[in-house]
Design a protein around this motif. Structure first.
Motif, PDB file in Angstrom:
ATOM      1  N   MET A   1       0.835  -1.188   0.000  1.00  0.00           N
ATOM      2  CA  MET A   1       0.000   0.000   0.000  1.00  0.00           C
ATOM      3  C   MET A   1       0.873   1.243   0.000  1.00  0.00           C
ATOM      4  SD  MET A   1      -3.120   0.992   2.585  1.00  0.00           S
ATOM      5  CE  MET A   1      -2.052   1.081   4.019  1.00  0.00           C
ATOM      6  N   LYS A   2       0.546   2.207  -0.875  1.00  0.00           N
ATOM      7  CA  LYS A   2       1.351   3.419  -0.990  1.00  0.00           C
ATOM      8  C   LYS A   2       1.254   4.268   0.280  1.00  0.00           C
ATOM      9  CE  LYS A   2       2.037   7.569  -3.802  1.00  0.00           C
ATOM     10  NZ  LYS A   2       2.163   8.440  -2.620  1.00  0.00           N
ATOM     11  N   THR A   3       2.383   4.747   0.716  1.00  0.00           N
ATOM     12  CA  THR A   3       2.400   5.624   1.885  1.00  0.00           C
ATOM     13  C   THR A   3       2.247   7.072   1.436  1.00  0.00           C
ATOM     14  OG1 THR A   3       4.812   5.765   1.815  1.00  0.00           O
ATOM     15  CG2 THR A   3       3.836   4.053   3.214  1.00  0.00           C
ATOM     16  N   ILE A   4       1.848   7.930   2.365  1.00  0.00           N
ATOM     17  CA  ILE A   4       1.680   9.354   2.092  1.00  0.00           C
ATOM     18  C   ILE A   4       2.735  10.126   2.857  1.00  0.00           C
ATOM     19  CG2 ILE A   4       0.150  11.360   2.330  1.00  0.00           C
ATOM     20  CD1 ILE A   4      -2.213   9.405   2.172  1.00  0.00           C
ATOM     21  N   SER A   5       3.410  11.029   2.174  1.00  0.00           N
ATOM     22  CA  SER A   5       4.430  11.837   2.838  1.00  0.00           C
ATOM     23  C   SER A   5       4.092  13.319   2.711  1.00  0.00           C
ATOM     24  CB  SER A   5       5.814  11.559   2.239  1.00  0.00           C
ATOM     25  OG  SER A   5       5.828  11.805   0.847  1.00  0.00           O
ATOM     26  N   ILE A   6       4.259  14.032   3.826  1.00  0.00           N
ATOM     27  CA  ILE A   6       4.015  15.474   3.870  1.00  0.00           C
ATOM     28  C   ILE A   6       5.305  16.152   4.307  1.00  0.00           C
ATOM     29  CG2 ILE A   6       2.688  17.336   4.945  1.00  0.00           C
ATOM     30  CD1 ILE A   6       0.435  15.308   5.392  1.00  0.00           C
ATOM     31  N   ALA A   7       5.797  17.082   3.507  1.00  0.00           N
ATOM     32  CA  ALA A   7       7.041  17.796   3.792  1.00  0.00           C
ATOM     33  C   ALA A   7       6.720  19.213   4.251  1.00  0.00           C
ATOM     34  CB  ALA A   7       7.916  17.847   2.546  1.00  0.00           C
ATOM     35  N   ILE A   8       7.242  19.578   5.416  1.00  0.00           N
ATOM     36  CA  ILE A   8       7.063  20.940   5.929  1.00  0.00           C
ATOM     37  C   ILE A   8       8.429  21.560   6.160  1.00  0.00           C
ATOM     38  CG2 ILE A   8       6.120  22.365   7.778  1.00  0.00           C
ATOM     39  CD1 ILE A   8       3.909  20.368   8.164  1.00  0.00           C
ATOM     40  N   ASP A   9       8.757  22.546   5.347  1.00  0.00           N
ATOM     41  CA  ASP A   9      10.036  23.230   5.439  1.00  0.00           C
ATOM     42  C   ASP A   9       9.844  24.652   5.946  1.00  0.00           C
ATOM     43  OD1 ASP A   9      11.914  21.259   4.372  1.00  0.00           O
ATOM     44  OD2 ASP A   9      10.817  21.499   2.487  1.00  0.00           O
ATOM     45  N   GLY A  10      10.959  25.280   6.336  1.00  0.00           N
ATOM     46  CA  GLY A  10      10.894  26.664   6.766  1.00  0.00           C
ATOM     47  C   GLY A  10      12.053  27.008   7.665  1.00  0.00           C
ATOM     48  N   PRO A  11      12.228  28.291   7.956  1.00  0.00           N
ATOM     49  CA  PRO A  11      13.341  28.739   8.782  1.00  0.00           C
ATOM     50  C   PRO A  11      13.184  28.362  10.246  1.00  0.00           C
ATOM     51  CG  PRO A  11      11.872  30.555   8.348  1.00  0.00           C
ATOM     52  CD  PRO A  11      11.391  29.414   7.506  1.00  0.00           C
ATOM     53  N   SER A  12      14.257  28.528  11.003  1.00  0.00           N
ATOM     54  CA  SER A  12      14.261  28.229  12.433  1.00  0.00           C
ATOM     55  C   SER A  12      13.229  29.070  13.163  1.00  0.00           C
ATOM     56  CB  SER A  12      15.650  28.516  12.996  1.00  0.00           C
ATOM     57  OG  SER A  12      15.709  28.277  14.371  1.00  0.00           O
ATOM     58  N   GLY A  13      12.521  28.457  14.099  1.00  0.00           N
ATOM     59  CA  GLY A  13      11.565  29.177  14.927  1.00  0.00           C
ATOM     60  C   GLY A  13      10.224  29.431  14.293  1.00  0.00           C
ATOM     61  N   ALA A  14       9.969  28.855  13.114  1.00  0.00           N
ATOM     62  CA  ALA A  14       8.686  29.073  12.438  1.00  0.00           C
ATOM     63  C   ALA A  14       7.565  28.236  13.051  1.00  0.00           C
ATOM     64  CB  ALA A  14       8.811  28.756  10.949  1.00  0.00           C
ATOM     65  N   GLY A  15       7.921  27.345  13.970  1.00  0.00           N
ATOM     66  CA  GLY A  15       6.915  26.503  14.602  1.00  0.00           C
ATOM     67  C   GLY A  15       6.714  25.173  13.919  1.00  0.00           C
ATOM     68  N   LYS A  16       7.660  24.803  13.040  1.00  0.00           N
ATOM     69  CA  LYS A  16       7.505  23.575  12.264  1.00  0.00           C
ATOM     70  C   LYS A  16       7.323  22.346  13.139  1.00  0.00           C
ATOM     71  CE  LYS A  16      11.402  23.885  10.133  1.00  0.00           C
ATOM     72  NZ  LYS A  16      11.871  25.088  10.851  1.00  0.00           N
ATOM     73  N   SER A  17       8.181  22.197  14.140  1.00  0.00           N
ATOM     74  CA  SER A  17       8.153  20.979  14.954  1.00  0.00           C
ATOM     75  C   SER A  17       6.867  20.849  15.764  1.00  0.00           C
ATOM     76  CB  SER A  17       9.362  20.943  15.894  1.00  0.00           C
ATOM     77  OG  SER A  17      10.561  20.865  15.166  1.00  0.00           O
ATOM     78  N   THR A  18       6.507  21.895  16.507  1.00  0.00           N
ATOM     79  CA  THR A  18       5.319  21.811  17.362  1.00  0.00           C
ATOM     80  C   THR A  18       4.051  21.674  16.536  1.00  0.00           C
ATOM     81  OG1 THR A  18       5.345  24.233  17.483  1.00  0.00           O
ATOM     82  CG2 THR A  18       6.311  23.036  19.321  1.00  0.00           C
ATOM     83  N   ILE A  19       3.985  22.406  15.442  1.00  0.00           N
ATOM     84  CA  ILE A  19       2.809  22.318  14.575  1.00  0.00           C
ATOM     85  C   ILE A  19       2.738  20.951  13.900  1.00  0.00           C
ATOM     86  CG2 ILE A  19       1.787  23.199  12.443  1.00  0.00           C
ATOM     87  CD1 ILE A  19       2.758  25.993  13.315  1.00  0.00           C
ATOM     88  N   SER A  20       3.883  20.475  13.396  1.00  0.00           N
ATOM     89  CA  SER A  20       3.905  19.183  12.706  1.00  0.00           C
ATOM     90  C   SER A  20       3.499  18.040  13.633  1.00  0.00           C
ATOM     91  CB  SER A  20       5.293  18.912  12.126  1.00  0.00           C
ATOM     92  OG  SER A  20       5.614  19.853  11.133  1.00  0.00           O
ATOM     93  N   LYS A  21       3.953  18.100  14.887  1.00  0.00           N
ATOM     94  CA  LYS A  21       3.577  17.063  15.853  1.00  0.00           C
ATOM     95  C   LYS A  21       2.064  17.011  16.032  1.00  0.00           C
ATOM     96  CE  LYS A  21       7.754  17.636  18.668  1.00  0.00           C
ATOM     97  NZ  LYS A  21       8.270  18.179  19.945  1.00  0.00           N
ATOM     98  N   THR A  22       1.452  18.173  16.192  1.00  0.00           N
ATOM     99  CA  THR A  22       0.012  18.242  16.414  1.00  0.00           C
ATOM    100  C   THR A  22      -0.767  17.784  15.185  1.00  0.00           C
ATOM    101  OG1 THR A  22       0.337  20.099  17.927  1.00  0.00           O
ATOM    102  CG2 THR A  22      -1.879  19.784  17.062  1.00  0.00           C
ATOM    103  N   VAL A  23      -0.330  18.225  14.016  1.00  0.00           N
ATOM    104  CA  VAL A  23      -0.991  17.842  12.766  1.00  0.00           C
ATOM    105  C   VAL A  23      -0.864  16.339  12.532  1.00  0.00           C
ATOM    106  CG1 VAL A  23      -0.937  18.097  10.254  1.00  0.00           C
ATOM    107  CG2 VAL A  23      -0.765  20.119  11.720  1.00  0.00           C
TER     108      VAL A  23
END
Length: 223
Positions: A1-23
């Motif tokens: 079964m095909k997996t789905i990948s979502i890439a979230i890039d951006g500069p330091s402090g943009a909230g990528k990690s905390t937002i990505s965890k919640t999403v």
């Protein structure tokens, strides 16, 4: 079964990690914190007395003796360096800047990218970093470039560090962030940049909940 990948890039402090965890939790996806992997390598270099700006030869030789593992405990991702939990130790400004330095070392990037791609092939993932959509997962199903004004990002990081009891001034955090932005965007190997097919989402002035809602709405529309 095909997996789905979502890439979230951006500069330091943009909230990528905390937002990505919640999403990721909302969607039932696995969250992969690539930045934590680079921070772990930086912490290793610093504890070994290496200069993170001049580690190409020494660090490349030492990589075979470095193990980095991700695990989940009570729903939170923990990162282990050579068997030791370094989840808190990798979040200091010094390690943050060191991570930006070691990320320019080709041997480091190649080792970690190989691990990241393997994880994405086995499961549905949300992966955040600086070059996920452009280099690590160029064929990701959904790509997002998450950003905010540098002052806004610095204040978020300052509040985060202050809440943890880290003694640091706002000016110091702001200066480190500006330096890291420059370092990340001008490095020769896989620099920070927005992928041509990535959606631009700016969270300047937005609350955490508002940022999450905006990204979730976009992802659900694409899925």
């Amino acid at each position: 079964m095909k997996t789905i990948s979502i890439a979230i890039d951006g500069p330091s402090g943009a909230g990528k990690s905390t937002i990505s965890k919640t999403v990721a939790k909302e969607l039932g996806f696995t969250y992969i914190d690539t930045g934590a992997m680079y921070r772990a390598v930086a912490l290793y270099a610093l504890t070994q007395g290496m200069d993170t700006k001049n580690t190409d030869g020494a660090l490349a030789l030492a990589l075979d003796g470095v193990t980095i593992d991700l695990a989940y405990q009570d729903g939170a991702q923990r990162i282990y360096l050579n068997g030791s939990d370094v989840s808190e130790a990798i979040r200091t400004p010094k390690v943050s800047m060191g991570a930006s330095d070691v990320a320019t070392v080709p041997a480091v990037r190649l080792k970690l990218v190989e691990l990241q791609r393997a994880l994405a092939k086995r499961q549905n993932v949300i992966m955040d970093g600086r070059d996920i959509g452009t280099y690590v997962l160029p064929d990701a199903d959904i790509k997002i470039y998450l950003t905010a004004d540098v002052e806004d990002r610095a204040m978020r990081r300052f509040d985060e560090l202050s809440a943890k009891g880290t003694e640091v001034s706002f000016d110091e955090v702001l200066e480190d962030m500006k330096k890291r932005d420059l370092n990340d965007s001008t490095r020769d190997f896989a620099p920070l940049r927005r992928a041509g097919d990535a959606a631009l989402i700016d969270t300047t002035g937005a609350s955490f909940a508002e940022s999450v809602d905006k990204i979730l709405a976009y992802i659900k529309k694409q899925l």
